[in-house]
Design a protein around this motif. Sequence first.
Motif, mmCIF file in Angstrom:
data_model
loop_
_atom_site.group_PDB
_atom_site.id
_atom_site.type_symbol
_atom_site.label_atom_id
_atom_site.label_comp_id
_atom_site.label_asym_id
_atom_site.label_seq_id
_atom_site.Cartn_x
_atom_site.Cartn_y
_atom_site.Cartn_z
ATOM 1 N N CYS A 92 0.578 9.332 2.808
ATOM 2 C CA CYS A 92 -0.691 8.826 2.245
ATOM 3 C C CYS A 92 -1.725 8.775 3.367
ATOM 4 N N GLU A 93 -2.617 9.755 3.373
ATOM 5 C CA GLU A 93 -3.547 9.862 4.504
ATOM 6 C C GLU A 93 -4.998 9.576 4.159
ATOM 7 N N THR A 94 -5.374 9.860 2.936
ATOM 8 C CA THR A 94 -6.793 9.697 2.573
ATOM 9 C C THR A 94 -6.943 9.042 1.204
ATOM 10 N N GLY A 95 -8.185 8.644 0.915
ATOM 11 C CA GLY A 95 -8.484 8.104 -0.398
ATOM 12 C C GLY A 95 -8.177 9.107 -1.500
ATOM 13 N N GLU A 96 -8.293 10.364 -1.170
ATOM 14 C CA GLU A 96 -7.965 11.397 -2.160
ATOM 15 C C GLU A 96 -6.482 11.299 -2.545
ATOM 16 N N ASP A 97 -5.635 11.054 -1.552
ATOM 17 C CA ASP A 97 -4.210 10.854 -1.852
ATOM 18 C C ASP A 97 -4.032 9.647 -2.779
ATOM 19 N N ALA A 98 -4.824 8.602 -2.533
ATOM 20 C CA ALA A 98 -4.719 7.391 -3.360
ATOM 21 C C ALA A 98 -5.181 7.654 -4.783
ATOM 22 N N ASN A 99 -6.153 8.539 -4.946
ATOM 23 C CA ASN A 99 -6.600 8.889 -6.299
ATOM 24 C C ASN A 99 -5.534 9.674 -7.051
ATOM 25 N N ARG A 100 -4.691 10.359 -6.302
ATOM 26 C CA ARG A 100 -3.693 11.206 -6.946
ATOM 27 C C ARG A 100 -2.340 10.539 -7.117
ATOM 28 N N SER A 101 -2.068 9.527 -6.313
ATOM 29 C CA SER A 101 -0.706 8.999 -6.270
ATOM 30 C C SER A 101 -0.709 7.474 -6.360
ATOM 31 N N ASP A 102 0.138 6.939 -7.228
ATOM 32 C CA ASP A 102 0.262 5.482 -7.356
ATOM 33 C C ASP A 102 0.733 4.854 -6.050
ATOM 34 N N GLU A 103 1.638 5.544 -5.378
ATOM 35 C CA GLU A 103 2.160 5.009 -4.121
ATOM 36 C C GLU A 103 1.036 4.890 -3.097
ATOM 37 N N CYS A 104 0.229 5.934 -3.006
ATOM 38 C CA CYS A 104 -0.862 5.904 -2.029
ATOM 39 C C CYS A 104 -1.948 4.914 -2.442
ATOM 40 N N ALA A 105 -2.079 4.693 -3.751
ATOM 41 C CA ALA A 105 -3.026 3.664 -4.202
ATOM 42 C C ALA A 105 -2.587 2.290 -3.697
ATOM 43 N N LEU A 106 -1.308 2.062 -3.631
ATOM 44 C CA LEU A 106 -0.806 0.805 -3.077
ATOM 45 C C LEU A 106 -1.248 0.651 -1.614
ATOM 46 N N VAL A 107 -1.121 1.731 -0.857
ATOM 47 C CA VAL A 107 -1.559 1.704 0.541
ATOM 48 C C VAL A 107 -3.056 1.403 0.619
ATOM 49 N N ALA A 108 -3.808 2.051 -0.247
ATOM 50 C CA ALA A 108 -5.263 1.872 -0.215
ATOM 51 C C ALA A 108 -5.650 0.435 -0.542
ATOM 52 N N VAL A 109 -5.009 -0.143 -1.524
ATOM 53 C CA VAL A 109 -5.323 -1.528 -1.889
ATOM 54 C C VAL A 109 -4.939 -2.461 -0.733
ATOM 55 N N GLU A 110 -3.797 -2.215 -0.137
ATOM 56 C CA GLU A 110 -3.394 -3.034 1.017
ATOM 57 C C GLU A 110 -4.414 -2.916 2.138
ATOM 58 N N ASN A 111 -4.891 -1.701 2.381
ATOM 59 C CA ASN A 111 -5.892 -1.485 3.435
ATOM 60 C C ASN A 111 -7.168 -2.253 3.133
ATOM 61 N N SER A 112 -7.581 -2.202 1.872
ATOM 62 C CA SER A 112 -8.812 -2.887 1.478
ATOM 63 C C SER A 112 -8.662 -4.396 1.640
ATOM 64 N N LEU A 113 -7.513 -4.923 1.252
ATOM 65 C CA LEU A 113 -7.254 -6.359 1.417
ATOM 66 C C LEU A 113 -7.268 -6.754 2.891
ATOM 67 N N THR A 114 -6.648 -5.922 3.711
ATOM 68 C CA THR A 114 -6.619 -6.212 5.148
ATOM 69 C C THR A 114 -8.027 -6.155 5.736
ATOM 70 N N ASP A 115 -8.787 -5.149 5.334
ATOM 71 C CA ASP A 115 -10.179 -5.047 5.814
ATOM 72 C C ASP A 115 -10.978 -6.276 5.386
ATOM 73 N N TYR A 116 -10.788 -6.681 4.146
ATOM 74 C CA TYR A 116 -11.564 -7.813 3.628
ATOM 75 C C TYR A 116 -11.219 -9.112 4.359
ATOM 76 N N TRP A 117 -9.945 -9.426 4.427
ATOM 77 C CA TRP A 117 -9.561 -10.735 4.968
ATOM 78 C C TRP A 117 -9.724 -10.810 6.481
ATOM 79 N N SER A 118 -9.604 -9.669 7.153
ATOM 80 C CA SER A 118 -9.770 -9.695 8.610
ATOM 81 C C SER A 118 -11.207 -10.034 8.992
ATOM 82 N N LYS A 119 -12.136 -9.747 8.078
ATOM 83 C CA LYS A 119 -13.553 -10.022 8.369
ATOM 84 C C LYS A 119 -14.042 -11.305 7.732
#
Length: 318
Positions: A92-119
């Motif tokens: 899972c390398e890009t947002g495009e992967d997340a659009n195509r794959s449920d697994e990569c969407a999990l990574v993307a959501v985790e990344n977004s949560l980490t970005d949000y809470w870290s700031k």
Amino acid sequence: MRFNSKANLDSSRTRDVGGGGRTGGGSIGLPHVAGGGGVVGVIIAIIYVIIQMQGGGSGGGGLGQAINGSAFTTNSVGLSGSSGSTFDYGTCETGEDANRSDECALVAVENSLTDYWSKQPQVSGHFQPEQAIDVFHGSVQTNGCGNATTDVGPFYCSDDQTIYLDTAFYDTIFKQLGGDATPFVRAYVIAHEYGHHIQDLLGTMGKVRTQQGPDSDSVRLELQADCYAGMWAAAATTVPDSDGNVLIEDLTQQDINHAIGAAKEVGDDYIQQRMGGRVNPEQWTHGSSAEREHWFQTGMNAHDDIKACDTFSARKLG
Ligand SMILES: [Zn+2]
């Protein structure tokens, strides 16, 4: 929900740990908050309620049965039906992967949560990301919270600061709700568990003394996790990542409505009714449907002010 195809993903904290945790450690059982450490925050009921609402899933058993685990043994179904095989989240390398794959969407959501809470200003001084999101099949051995099976549902273990998700849970949401509702219902579940991680960082878990009842600390902890999930949901399309890209570029009102609907469906009163029993607030651990919706909405309206989610000081929870 759609992800920015150009954004990069960080899959370093998400891993597929397979299945077959060691036996003999004792099951964690149903959702409870273990004081000081242990398993917190299970949204298990969501899948069972959904199954019931759709007229009986493959388990076919009653909800009571299901909660005892008998109607819901898993066959290690992968998120995309990759039966039994493990998934390499490193792909899972890009947002495009997340659009195509449920697994990569999990990574993307985790990344977004980490970005949000870290700031988040009231959190950033304490912030560190969760150790991992461990996706498992059937059963898993945690590092401090014992063994867990699919019956436990998604949970956060504060002893190893890890979010555990079983693939059967994801698979069931997909089967029962279909493609439209699932992405953001899943995101809500992850955001709720991530909320427990934030509580862990802020020392809130140490406040939990009473485990059951309508005004219990357990209910306050769970409603606060819903509130934190709402905070993130409201900000999700504006959170920049470390490259300055916004990862989630589209979130519809329908997505939000699905999450609110899911929050209501995991209310303790609703679950008790679905189970055919009477509503008994003395047994509540997560709060009523109205309370769960209320606190998710409160988080959405909090404008990033974490103090709005102070369920422990709230006189009325509903
Ligand atoms: Zn929870």
